[in-house]
Scaffold this motif. Sequence first.
Motif: not given
Length: 127
Positions: A6-9, A22-23, A94-97
């Motif tokens: 993740x990025x952008x926070x 999320x890459x 924040x988490x990507x799943x």
Amino acid sequence: QVQLVESGGGSVQTGGSLRLSCAASGRTFSSSAMAWFRQTPGKERAFVAAISWSGSTTYYVDFVKGRFTISRDNAKNTVDLQMNSLKPEDTAVYFCAAVVTSGSNTVYTAARRYDFWGQGTQVTVSS
């Protein structure tokens, strides 16, 4: 196997916007439903939004409807969360799943249904 980053926070004031990205690496991204969850200290991860692998189905928790938008680009292996009109209560990690699904319209809201997770990105909204 899918690896997620993740990025952008960051930190914004109330009413501001952030775009999380999320890459994903791995060959199964295009057949994976993707979701964003968030977590605050002492609480379980809470569902925010999900998108099917086809992109045709999206689902949001009520408290972000109309403010957040989830999208994906299967050519770039990315899934984004555009967050507008941010509130202090949106402050969280924040988490990507991801989870591989057979149905092109399948999404899940339960964290236990997702097999792969990123490490999270902090979002802080100040009043």
